[in-house]
Write an enzyme that holds these catalytic residues in place. Structure first.
Site, mmCIF file in Angstrom:
data_model
loop_
_atom_site.group_PDB
_atom_site.id
_atom_site.type_symbol
_atom_site.label_atom_id
_atom_site.label_comp_id
_atom_site.label_asym_id
_atom_site.label_seq_id
_atom_site.Cartn_x
_atom_site.Cartn_y
_atom_site.Cartn_z
ATOM 1 N N LYS A 11 57.376 21.190 48.117
ATOM 2 C CA LYS A 11 58.653 21.743 48.601
ATOM 3 C C LYS A 11 59.246 20.829 49.685
ATOM 4 O O LYS A 11 59.034 19.620 49.620
ATOM 5 C CB LYS A 11 58.468 23.190 49.070
ATOM 6 C CG LYS A 11 57.790 24.034 47.974
ATOM 7 C CD LYS A 11 57.860 25.516 48.191
ATOM 8 C CE LYS A 11 57.151 26.219 47.035
ATOM 9 N NZ LYS A 11 57.233 27.675 47.110
ATOM 10 N N GLU A 98 63.381 29.007 43.739
ATOM 11 C CA GLU A 98 64.127 28.701 44.970
ATOM 12 C C GLU A 98 65.423 27.962 44.644
ATOM 13 O O GLU A 98 66.427 28.137 45.329
ATOM 14 C CB GLU A 98 63.244 27.893 45.942
ATOM 15 C CG GLU A 98 62.150 28.785 46.531
ATOM 16 C CD GLU A 98 60.857 28.074 46.889
ATOM 17 O OE1 GLU A 98 60.834 26.835 46.972
ATOM 18 O OE2 GLU A 98 59.835 28.783 47.067
HETATM 19 P P1 PGA Z 1 53.052 29.318 46.399
HETATM 20 O O1 PGA Z 1 54.297 28.599 45.676
HETATM 21 O O2 PGA Z 1 51.801 28.758 45.731
HETATM 22 O O3 PGA Z 1 53.155 28.930 47.825
HETATM 23 O O4 PGA Z 1 53.202 30.783 46.151
HETATM 24 C C1 PGA Z 1 54.292 28.332 44.298
HETATM 25 C C2 PGA Z 1 55.566 27.646 43.918
HETATM 26 O O5 PGA Z 1 56.609 27.994 44.484
HETATM 27 O O6 PGA Z 1 55.597 26.750 43.053
#
Ligand code: PGA
Length: 253
Positions: A11, A98
């Site tokens: 991210k 997202e």
């Molecule tokens: P997370 O995120 O493992 O922090 O839940 C997964 C993703 O958004 O790909």
């Protein structure tokens, strides 16, 4: 046999030096500890792609987290699939929740991104997933079916065989609330059925379908033991080398 993949999604985290340092740790651990033919992937912010490829993409493949839907042109601030591919990255996440939520990316736009990624030799990791409301009101199969139909079912069989799907229930992303292995398996089997109905049974059998959403070293074994779960898309836990590589190692035995 379909490919097993554990892909990290960093991210919008990590400056240049931090990224190099975390990736170096991951590469060394994967080189020393991975036993099977599972593929480890790190999907990093754009600024990291080139250096991570140089550091070790033969051991851990590199992906981006987004691309523009056009080949090139006057789109200030954007990055094309061709540019991603030009540094040697092999994967790109398309349609992460997202992106859908904060950047209003809809299925039509994501269909265009998928095609441009495929045409430039990238493997799209196409994300689908329902919200908590959609799970609770029982509409989640319809939601997922529409995301598949409008997002990726317009590509040819040849192109389809190159992409990866990630099922990421929105309510499980970054919340610590993982889908149970039964809930995830139910949806993965449903996705595979939809692929079989649209393409054919062999295409469905060969499609890699990842689970994502609060996946960690503790729950990965249960999830990955399900017959239709072929690995994971890992957010938070991919920022810790030990946790990420332990998830990769779930496929060792
Ligand atoms: P997370 O995120 O493992 O922090 O839940 C997964 C993703 O958004 O790909």
């Amino acid at each position: 046999m379909r490919k097993k993949i554990v892909a990290g999604n960093w991210k919008m985290n990590l400056g240049y030096e931090e990224g190099v340092s975390l990736f170096s740790e991951i590469v060394n651990m994967v080189r020393d500890e991975k036993k099977g033919d599972q593929q480890a992937v790190i999907c990093a912010p754009f600024i990291h792609l080139n250096s991570l490829v140089q550091l070790g993409n033969s051991i851990v493949a590199i992906g981006a987290q987004n691309c523009h839907q056009n080949e090139s042109g006057a789109y200030t601030g954007e990055i094309s699939a061709k540019m991603i591919s030009s540094v040697g990255a092999e994967y790109v996440i398309v349609g992460h929740s997202e992106r859908r939520q904060y950047f209003s990316e809809d299925n039509q736009l994501l269909a265009a991104k998928t095609v441009v990624a495929l045409e430039n030799g990238l493997t799209p990791i196409f994300c689908i997933g329902e919200t908590l409301d959609e799970r609770n009101n029982g509409s989640y199969f319809d939601v997922l079916k529409t995301q598949l139909e409008e997002g990726i079912f317009n590509v040819s069989t040849g192109q389809f065989s190159k992409l990866v799907i990630a099922y990421e229930p929105v309510w499980a992303i970054g919340t610590g609330l993982t889908a149970t292995s039964e809930q995830a398996q139910e949806v993965h089997a449903f996705i595979r059925q939809q692929i079989a109905a649209k393409y054919d049974a062999a295409v469905a059998e060969n499609t890699t379908i990842l689970y994502g959403g609060s996946c960690n070293p503790k729950n990965a074994a249960d999830l990955f033991a399900q017959p239709d779960i072929d690995g994971g898309l890992i957010g938070g836990a991919s920022l810790k080398s030990r946790d990420f590589v332990d998830i990769v190692k779930t496929f060792n035995s």
